[in-house]
Write a protein that holds these residues in place. Structure first.
Motif, PDB file in Angstrom:
ATOM      1  N   GLY A   4     -14.254  -6.470   4.515  1.00 21.46           N
ATOM      2  CA  GLY A   4     -14.375  -5.337   3.611  1.00 21.46           C
ATOM      3  C   GLY A   4     -13.170  -5.255   2.698  1.00 21.46           C
ATOM      4  O   GLY A   4     -12.028  -5.463   3.138  1.00 21.46           O
ATOM      5  N   GLN A   5     -13.400  -4.984   1.421  1.00 23.24           N
ATOM      6  CA  GLN A   5     -12.291  -4.782   0.486  1.00 23.24           C
ATOM      7  C   GLN A   5     -12.026  -3.292   0.374  1.00 23.24           C
ATOM      8  O   GLN A   5     -12.931  -2.513   0.082  1.00 23.24           O
ATOM      9  N   VAL A   6     -10.767  -2.898   0.636  1.00 22.41           N
ATOM     10  CA  VAL A   6     -10.415  -1.481   0.611  1.00 22.41           C
ATOM     11  C   VAL A   6      -9.404  -1.210  -0.492  1.00 22.41           C
ATOM     12  O   VAL A   6      -8.646  -2.080  -0.908  1.00 22.41           O
ATOM     13  N   LEU A   7      -9.419   0.023  -0.956  1.00 18.64           N
ATOM     14  CA  LEU A   7      -8.526   0.473  -2.023  1.00 18.64           C
ATOM     15  C   LEU A   7      -7.690   1.625  -1.512  1.00 18.64           C
ATOM     16  O   LEU A   7      -8.214   2.563  -0.893  1.00 18.64           O
ATOM     17  N   CYS A   8      -6.366   1.587  -1.758  1.00 20.28           N
ATOM     18  CA  CYS A   8      -5.469   2.687  -1.415  1.00 20.28           C
ATOM     19  C   CYS A   8      -5.338   3.632  -2.605  1.00 20.28           C
ATOM     20  O   CYS A   8      -5.690   3.292  -3.737  1.00 20.28           O
ATOM     21  N   SER A   9      -4.785   4.808  -2.360  1.00 16.61           N
ATOM     22  CA  SER A   9      -4.699   5.811  -3.418  1.00 16.61           C
ATOM     23  C   SER A   9      -3.787   5.377  -4.557  1.00 16.61           C
ATOM     24  O   SER A   9      -3.900   5.878  -5.669  1.00 16.61           O
TER      25      SER A   9
ATOM     26  N   PRO B   8       0.805  -1.227   0.000  1.00 16.33           N
ATOM     27  CA  PRO B   8       0.000   0.000   0.000  1.00 16.33           C
ATOM     28  C   PRO B   8       0.831   1.266   0.000  1.00 16.33           C
ATOM     29  O   PRO B   8       0.298   2.361  -0.132  1.00 16.33           O
ATOM     30  N   TYR B   9       2.174   1.119   0.127  1.00 17.06           N
ATOM     31  CA  TYR B   9       3.040   2.298   0.203  1.00 17.06           C
ATOM     32  C   TYR B   9       3.954   2.443  -0.997  1.00 17.06           C
ATOM     33  O   TYR B   9       4.704   3.390  -1.085  1.00 17.06           O
ATOM     34  N   ASP B  10       3.929   1.479  -1.927  1.00 20.86           N
ATOM     35  CA  ASP B  10       4.775   1.569  -3.106  1.00 20.86           C
ATOM     36  C   ASP B  10       4.351   2.746  -3.970  1.00 20.86           C
ATOM     37  O   ASP B  10       3.164   3.068  -4.077  1.00 20.86           O
ATOM     38  N   ALA B  11       5.335   3.370  -4.593  1.00 20.80           N
ATOM     39  CA  ALA B  11       5.045   4.499  -5.473  1.00 20.80           C
ATOM     40  C   ALA B  11       4.267   4.016  -6.684  1.00 20.80           C
ATOM     41  O   ALA B  11       4.623   3.032  -7.314  1.00 20.80           O
ATOM     42  N   ALA B  12       3.189   4.714  -6.977  1.00 21.51           N
ATOM     43  CA  ALA B  12       2.359   4.393  -8.136  1.00 21.51           C
ATOM     44  C   ALA B  12       1.466   5.588  -8.390  1.00 21.51           C
ATOM     45  O   ALA B  12       1.171   6.360  -7.479  1.00 21.51           O
ATOM     46  N   PRO B  13       1.050   5.772  -9.622  1.00 20.46           N
ATOM     47  CA  PRO B  13       0.137   6.885  -9.906  1.00 20.46           C
ATOM     48  C   PRO B  13      -1.138   6.757  -9.082  1.00 20.46           C
ATOM     49  O   PRO B  13      -1.651   5.666  -8.882  1.00 20.46           O
ATOM     50  N   ASP B  14      -1.605   7.879  -8.583  1.00 20.25           N
ATOM     51  CA  ASP B  14      -2.840   7.872  -7.807  1.00 20.25           C
ATOM     52  C   ASP B  14      -4.011   7.427  -8.677  1.00 20.25           C
ATOM     53  O   ASP B  14      -4.060   7.702  -9.874  1.00 20.25           O
ATOM     54  N   VAL B  15      -4.942   6.718  -8.055  1.00 19.27           N
ATOM     55  CA  VAL B  15      -6.158   6.306  -8.756  1.00 19.27           C
ATOM     56  C   VAL B  15      -6.954   7.565  -9.107  1.00 19.27           C
ATOM     57  O   VAL B  15      -7.223   8.393  -8.235  1.00 19.27           O
ATOM     58  N   PRO B  16      -7.314   7.753 -10.382  1.00 15.05           N
ATOM     59  CA  PRO B  16      -8.088   8.945 -10.755  1.00 15.05           C
ATOM     60  C   PRO B  16      -9.373   9.049  -9.954  1.00 15.05           C
ATOM     61  O   PRO B  16     -10.118   8.080  -9.825  1.00 15.05           O
ATOM     62  N   GLY B  17      -9.608  10.214  -9.388  1.00 14.54           N
ATOM     63  CA  GLY B  17     -10.825  10.443  -8.633  1.00 14.54           C
ATOM     64  C   GLY B  17     -10.889   9.720  -7.309  1.00 14.54           C
ATOM     65  O   GLY B  17     -11.979   9.546  -6.759  1.00 14.54           O
ATOM     66  N   PHE B  18      -9.745   9.282  -6.779  1.00 18.52           N
ATOM     67  CA  PHE B  18      -9.748   8.558  -5.500  1.00 18.52           C
ATOM     68  C   PHE B  18     -10.250   9.460  -4.379  1.00 18.52           C
ATOM     69  O   PHE B  18      -9.737  10.550  -4.161  1.00 18.52           O
TER      70      PHE B  18
ATOM     71  N   LEU C 208      -3.997   5.489   7.654  1.00 19.55           N
ATOM     72  CA  LEU C 208      -3.871   5.493   6.194  1.00 19.55           C
ATOM     73  C   LEU C 208      -5.261   5.653   5.580  1.00 19.55           C
ATOM     74  O   LEU C 208      -6.183   4.905   5.906  1.00 19.55           O
ATOM     75  N   PRO C 209      -5.466   6.626   4.687  1.00 23.49           N
ATOM     76  CA  PRO C 209      -6.782   6.786   4.057  1.00 23.49           C
ATOM     77  C   PRO C 209      -7.044   5.688   3.041  1.00 23.49           C
ATOM     78  O   PRO C 209      -6.172   5.343   2.237  1.00 23.49           O
ATOM     79  N   VAL C 210      -8.241   5.131   3.066  1.00 23.81           N
ATOM     80  CA  VAL C 210      -8.626   4.064   2.139  1.00 23.81           C
ATOM     81  C   VAL C 210     -10.059   4.304   1.692  1.00 23.81           C
ATOM     82  O   VAL C 210     -10.807   5.067   2.306  1.00 23.81           O
ATOM     83  N   ARG C 211     -10.420   3.615   0.628  1.00 22.86           N
ATOM     84  CA  ARG C 211     -11.809   3.657   0.146  1.00 22.86           C
ATOM     85  C   ARG C 211     -12.401   2.261   0.271  1.00 22.86           C
ATOM     86  O   ARG C 211     -11.823   1.300  -0.249  1.00 22.86           O
ATOM     87  N   LEU C 212     -13.530   2.155   0.965  1.00 23.63           N
ATOM     88  CA  LEU C 212     -14.202   0.866   1.106  1.00 23.63           C
ATOM     89  C   LEU C 212     -14.951   0.555  -0.189  1.00 23.63           C
ATOM     90  O   LEU C 212     -15.858   1.282  -0.586  1.00 23.63           O
TER      91      LEU C 212
END
Length: 207
Positions: free
Chosen positions: A59-64, A7-17, A47-51
């Motif tokens: 619950g399945q969560v998504l990181c930015s 969840p901390y690896d560098a990657a482009p942010d999810v659009p509209g996260f 850490l902010p996540v989206r359920l």
């Protein structure tokens, strides 16, 4: 959605996260699937996540950065919503006075029951029966007031002149039946705490 190893690896942010929750202060264990036998990288506190979805307590969560995992959704901390902006669509009840009157009436009924209980004119069972189903909520801060609308199961925000829906609870998720355990292995009680074989929870600031 392409998952990355951490969840901390560098990657482009999810659009509209837009996060809906944060990880609790003690961190959170994660799993690759709603199954405690497949632990993955734990999440740092706050850490902010989206359920994304719920399956019972899972619950399945998504990181930015696009990394997704399964967690114990009961431990997630819901992010508060902001008051609705000016010009937002009006709620079905645009006048706060009706809800205020209902709060006063319900609180009055509860106070009467408390007085009867304290004076010994009502026993505990009767008190419980009398107050059963009473639901009110009100927060006043200056000109602003947040009122719970029990009839529609929602919170409303009022600035003294208009009222809009502030927050409405999501429908309760339907639990899926547990998968049957192999006949040769006795079923193990489901646990949603940190697996003994997994890595210790990562803390912010660790080197």
């Amino acid at each position: 959605m392409n998952a990355v190893p951490s969840p901390y690896d560098a990657a482009p942010d999810v659009p509209g996260f837009e996060p809906t929750h944060v990880v609790p202060k003690d961190g959170l264990s994660t799993w690759a699937a709603p199954d405690t036998s497949v632990p993955t990288e734990p999440m740092d506190p706050l850490l902010p996540v989206r359920l994304l979805t719920r399956r019972g307590d899972w619950g399945q969560v998504l990181c930015s950065n696009g990394w997704a995992a399964w967690v114990d959704a009961r431990l997630l901390v819901t992010l508060p919503e902001s008051p609705p902006p000016a010009g937002a669509p009006m709620a079905r009840t645009a006048d706060a006075r009706r809800l205020l009157a209902r709060v006063e009436e319900t609180l009055g009924r509860y106070r009467e029951a408390v007085e009867e209980l304290a004076a010994g004119r009502m026993d505990g069972e009767t008190f419980q029966r009398t107050t059963h189903g009473l639901r009110i909520g009100a927060v006043v801060e200056g000109e602003a007031v947040w009122l719970y609308d029990a009839e529609h199961d929602r919170w409303c925000y009022c600035d003294g002149t208009t009222m809009t829906t502030f927050a409405a609870p999501e429908p309760a998720p339907q639990s899926l039946p547990p998968e049957p355990a192999p006949s040769s292995v006795p079923p193990e009680p489901t646990r949603l705490d940190s697996p003994a074989s997994g890595p210790p929870p990562t803390r912010l600031g660790d080197a």
